[in-house]
Motif scaffolding. Structure first.
Motif, PDB file in Angstrom:
ATOM      1  N   SER A 289       0.829  -1.206   0.000  1.00 22.79           N
ATOM      2  CA  SER A 289       0.000   0.000   0.000  1.00 22.79           C
ATOM      3  C   SER A 289       0.860   1.252   0.000  1.00 22.79           C
ATOM      4  CB  SER A 289      -0.926  -0.008   1.222  1.00 22.79           C
ATOM      5  OG  SER A 289      -1.860  -1.059   1.104  1.00 22.79           O
ATOM      6  N   GLU A 290       0.180   2.378  -0.015  1.00 13.63           N
ATOM      7  CA  GLU A 290       0.814   3.696  -0.037  1.00 13.63           C
ATOM      8  C   GLU A 290       1.664   3.874  -1.289  1.00 13.63           C
ATOM      9  OE1 GLU A 290       2.682   4.412   3.762  1.00 13.63           O
ATOM     10  OE2 GLU A 290       0.817   4.008   4.823  1.00 13.63           O
ATOM     11  N   ILE A 291       0.995   3.689  -2.431  1.00 14.84           N
ATOM     12  CA  ILE A 291       1.647   3.767  -3.729  1.00 14.84           C
ATOM     13  C   ILE A 291       1.054   4.907  -4.539  1.00 14.84           C
ATOM     14  CG2 ILE A 291       2.068   2.528  -5.890  1.00 14.84           C
ATOM     15  CD1 ILE A 291       1.810  -0.074  -4.233  1.00 14.84           C
ATOM     16  N   THR A 292       1.919   5.670  -5.190  1.00 14.52           N
ATOM     17  CA  THR A 292       1.504   6.772  -6.057  1.00 14.52           C
ATOM     18  C   THR A 292       1.681   6.368  -7.513  1.00 14.52           C
ATOM     19  OG1 THR A 292       2.071   8.488  -4.453  1.00 14.52           O
ATOM     20  CG2 THR A 292       2.018   9.157  -6.762  1.00 14.52           C
ATOM     21  N   LEU A 293       0.654   6.623  -8.298  1.00 16.56           N
ATOM     22  CA  LEU A 293       0.711   6.427  -9.743  1.00 16.56           C
ATOM     23  C   LEU A 293       0.939   7.785 -10.393  1.00 16.56           C
ATOM     24  CD1 LEU A 293       0.266   4.789 -12.386  1.00 16.56           C
ATOM     25  CD2 LEU A 293      -2.179   5.310 -12.131  1.00 16.56           C
TER      26      LEU A 293
ATOM     27  N   GLU B  27      16.527   7.777 -15.650  1.00 14.87           N
ATOM     28  CA  GLU B  27      17.846   8.074 -15.076  1.00 14.87           C
ATOM     29  C   GLU B  27      17.736   9.190 -14.043  1.00 14.87           C
ATOM     30  OE1 GLU B  27      20.260   8.893 -18.518  1.00 14.87           O
ATOM     31  OE2 GLU B  27      20.545   6.776 -18.959  1.00 14.87           O
ATOM     32  N   LYS B  28      16.949  10.221 -14.343  1.00 16.01           N
ATOM     33  CA  LYS B  28      16.771  11.328 -13.392  1.00 16.01           C
ATOM     34  C   LYS B  28      16.006  10.879 -12.148  1.00 16.01           C
ATOM     35  CE  LYS B  28      17.380  14.910 -16.791  1.00 16.01           C
ATOM     36  NZ  LYS B  28      16.844  15.988 -17.578  1.00 16.01           N
ATOM     37  N   ILE B  29      15.025  10.015 -12.340  1.00 10.81           N
ATOM     38  CA  ILE B  29      14.280   9.480 -11.188  1.00 10.81           C
ATOM     39  C   ILE B  29      15.223   8.665 -10.299  1.00 10.81           C
ATOM     40  CG2 ILE B  29      12.456   7.878 -10.489  1.00 10.81           C
ATOM     41  CD1 ILE B  29      10.929   8.781 -13.040  1.00 10.81           C
TER      42      ILE B  29
ATOM     43  N   VAL C 197      14.698   7.514  -6.085  1.00  8.82           N
ATOM     44  CA  VAL C 197      13.315   7.035  -6.069  1.00  8.82           C
ATOM     45  C   VAL C 197      13.243   5.707  -6.815  1.00  8.82           C
ATOM     46  CG1 VAL C 197      10.955   7.517  -6.830  1.00  8.82           C
ATOM     47  CG2 VAL C 197      12.376   9.378  -5.923  1.00  8.82           C
ATOM     48  N   ASN C 198      12.660   4.710  -6.170  1.00  9.21           N
ATOM     49  CA  ASN C 198      12.474   3.408  -6.789  1.00  9.21           C
ATOM     50  C   ASN C 198      11.158   3.397  -7.567  1.00  9.21           C
ATOM     51  OD1 ASN C 198      13.154   0.668  -7.298  1.00  9.21           O
ATOM     52  ND2 ASN C 198      11.676   0.044  -5.745  1.00  9.21           N
ATOM     53  N   VAL C 199      11.209   2.931  -8.805  1.00  2.56           N
ATOM     54  CA  VAL C 199      10.022   2.806  -9.652  1.00  2.56           C
ATOM     55  C   VAL C 199       9.634   1.341  -9.687  1.00  2.56           C
ATOM     56  CG1 VAL C 199       9.147   3.050 -12.004  1.00  2.56           C
ATOM     57  CG2 VAL C 199      10.644   4.805 -11.048  1.00  2.56           C
ATOM     58  N   ASP C 200       8.343   1.074  -9.572  1.00  2.27           N
ATOM     59  CA  ASP C 200       7.874  -0.308  -9.573  1.00  2.27           C
ATOM     60  C   ASP C 200       7.165  -0.624 -10.888  1.00  2.27           C
ATOM     61  OD1 ASP C 200       7.123  -2.878  -8.861  1.00  2.27           O
ATOM     62  OD2 ASP C 200       5.515  -2.238  -7.534  1.00  2.27           O
ATOM     63  N   MET C 201       5.888  -0.417 -10.958  1.00  3.11           N
ATOM     64  CA  MET C 201       5.116  -0.749 -12.157  1.00  3.11           C
ATOM     65  C   MET C 201       5.385   0.300 -13.228  1.00  3.11           C
ATOM     66  SD  MET C 201       1.515  -1.519 -10.188  1.00  3.11           S
ATOM     67  CE  MET C 201       0.684  -2.539 -11.402  1.00  3.11           C
TER      68      MET C 201
ATOM     69  N   ILE D 287       5.446   4.775  -7.721  1.00  2.00           N
ATOM     70  CA  ILE D 287       6.481   5.015  -6.728  1.00  2.00           C
ATOM     71  C   ILE D 287       5.822   4.933  -5.352  1.00  2.00           C
ATOM     72  CG2 ILE D 287       7.831   6.511  -8.267  1.00  2.00           C
ATOM     73  CD1 ILE D 287       6.681   8.937  -6.683  1.00  2.00           C
ATOM     74  N   ALA D 288       6.616   4.889  -4.314  1.00  2.00           N
ATOM     75  CA  ALA D 288       6.075   4.932  -2.953  1.00  2.00           C
ATOM     76  C   ALA D 288       5.530   6.335  -2.677  1.00  2.00           C
ATOM     77  CB  ALA D 288       7.166   4.593  -1.942  1.00  2.00           C
ATOM     78  N   ASP D 289       4.403   6.404  -1.966  1.00  3.49           N
ATOM     79  CA  ASP D 289       3.831   7.706  -1.612  1.00  3.49           C
ATOM     80  C   ASP D 289       4.876   8.617  -0.972  1.00  3.49           C
ATOM     81  OD1 ASP D 289       1.304   7.000  -2.544  1.00  3.49           O
ATOM     82  OD2 ASP D 289       0.412   6.765  -0.542  1.00  3.49           O
ATOM     83  N   GLU D 290       5.748   8.032  -0.145  1.00  5.25           N
ATOM     84  CA  GLU D 290       6.738   8.840   0.579  1.00  5.25           C
ATOM     85  C   GLU D 290       7.739   9.522  -0.363  1.00  5.25           C
ATOM     86  OE1 GLU D 290       9.985   5.378   1.729  1.00  5.25           O
ATOM     87  OE2 GLU D 290       8.346   5.788   3.101  1.00  5.25           O
ATOM     88  N   ASP D 291       7.859   9.064  -1.607  1.00  5.94           N
ATOM     89  CA  ASP D 291       8.795   9.660  -2.563  1.00  5.94           C
ATOM     90  C   ASP D 291       8.168  10.732  -3.447  1.00  5.94           C
ATOM     91  OD1 ASP D 291      11.010   8.164  -1.762  1.00  5.94           O
ATOM     92  OD2 ASP D 291      10.487   6.496  -3.088  1.00  5.94           O
ATOM     93  N   LEU D 292       6.877  10.992  -3.271  1.00  7.45           N
ATOM     94  CA  LEU D 292       6.203  11.955  -4.131  1.00  7.45           C
ATOM     95  C   LEU D 292       6.829  13.341  -4.049  1.00  7.45           C
ATOM     96  CD1 LEU D 292       4.018  12.631  -6.158  1.00  7.45           C
ATOM     97  CD2 LEU D 292       2.421  12.948  -4.244  1.00  7.45           C
ATOM     98  N   GLY D 293       7.202  13.771  -2.874  1.00  8.29           N
ATOM     99  CA  GLY D 293       7.831  15.090  -2.723  1.00  8.29           C
ATOM    100  C   GLY D 293       9.082  15.231  -3.577  1.00  8.29           C
ATOM    101  N   LYS D 294       9.917  14.196  -3.619  1.00  5.80           N
ATOM    102  CA  LYS D 294      11.132  14.224  -4.437  1.00  5.80           C
ATOM    103  C   LYS D 294      10.786  14.343  -5.917  1.00  5.80           C
ATOM    104  CE  LYS D 294      13.666  11.025  -1.438  1.00  5.80           C
ATOM    105  NZ  LYS D 294      14.301   9.695  -1.402  1.00  5.80           N
ATOM    106  N   MET D 295       9.677  13.729  -6.307  1.00  2.00           N
ATOM    107  CA  MET D 295       9.301  13.689  -7.720  1.00  2.00           C
ATOM    108  C   MET D 295       8.665  14.986  -8.211  1.00  2.00           C
ATOM    109  SD  MET D 295      10.081  10.869  -9.203  1.00  2.00           S
ATOM    110  CE  MET D 295       9.028  11.036 -10.626  1.00  2.00           C
ATOM    111  N   LEU D 296       7.985  15.709  -7.345  1.00  4.73           N
ATOM    112  CA  LEU D 296       7.194  16.854  -7.798  1.00  4.73           C
ATOM    113  C   LEU D 296       8.020  17.949  -8.460  1.00  4.73           C
ATOM    114  CD1 LEU D 296       4.403  17.145  -5.107  1.00  4.73           C
ATOM    115  CD2 LEU D 296       4.250  16.254  -7.438  1.00  4.73           C
ATOM    116  N   GLN D 297       9.171  18.280  -7.908  1.00  3.76           N
ATOM    117  CA  GLN D 297       9.991  19.318  -8.529  1.00  3.76           C
ATOM    118  C   GLN D 297      10.458  18.863  -9.913  1.00  3.76           C
ATOM    119  OE1 GLN D 297      13.282  20.844  -6.270  1.00  3.76           O
ATOM    120  NE2 GLN D 297      13.993  22.116  -7.954  1.00  3.76           N
ATOM    121  N   PHE D 298      10.936  17.622 -10.003  1.00  7.87           N
ATOM    122  CA  PHE D 298      11.396  17.087 -11.282  1.00  7.87           C
ATOM    123  C   PHE D 298      10.263  17.062 -12.305  1.00  7.87           C
ATOM    124  CE2 PHE D 298      11.516  13.061 -13.797  1.00  7.87           C
ATOM    125  CZ  PHE D 298      12.399  13.506 -14.768  1.00  7.87           C
TER     126      PHE D 298
END
Length: 156
Positions: free
Chosen positions: A11-15, A33-35, A40-44, A61-72
């Motif tokens: 659980s706690e997965i962001t699409l 590569e940037k991710i 940040v680990n990518v799953d599906m 990605i895991a919900d907890e990694d969303l903050g890292k992804m938003l700027q990118f």
């Protein structure tokens, strides 16, 4: 009965879906590569068929990694006119069995079980030995139970 079938969940997965994304494999490679550089680990991962030079790319990605992804992803949107859709708080259900590659109908049974409980499926990924569904957290408990029951039923 599907002896040997394993059902796992998390659980706690962001699409994240990037629409109007360049279909060029070099561009897609740069994205991942940037991710990775963000830690940040990518799953599906799911890539839609191209429409001209563009495609839609979805990944989890895991919900907890969303903050890292938003700027990118914000920078990516601004530079490339990519539309981003984010859905957090999802759950993944995976049915796996090495015998799937020689047993027709397993995916059909999984999808039918999800349909019986009107699951809101966000993304599906498969391999020869695995079927994974990303579902809303609200639908997760009922969907997991339905799939577990379906995997206990005899397969034709």
């Amino acid at each position: 009965m599907m002896p040997g079938a394993t059902i796992a969940s998390s659980s706690e997965i962001t699409l994240i879906t990037l629409q109007n994304c360049s279909a060029n494999i070099s561009f897609l490679s740069e994205i991942f590569e940037k991710i990775a550089a963000l830690g940040v680990n990518v799953d599906m991962i799911s890539l839609s068929p191209t429409q001209g030079a563009f495609t839609s790319l979805s990944f989890t990605i895991a919900d907890e990694d969303l903050g890292k992804m938003l700027q990118f992803t914000s920078e990516l949107q601004a530079r490339h006119e990519i539309k981003m859709i984010v859905s957090s708080g999802n759950s993944k259900i995976t049915v796996s069995d090495q015998r799937m590659k020689h047993t027709p109908g397993i995916a059909a049974a999984v999808f039918a079980a999800a349909a019986r409980v009107s699951t809101d499926v966000r993304i599906i990924t498969t391999s020869e030995e695995e079927v994974s569904l990303l579902v809303t957290f609200a639908d997760y408990p009922e969907t997991l139970t339905a799939i577990e029951q379906a995997m206990r039923e005899p397969q034709d």
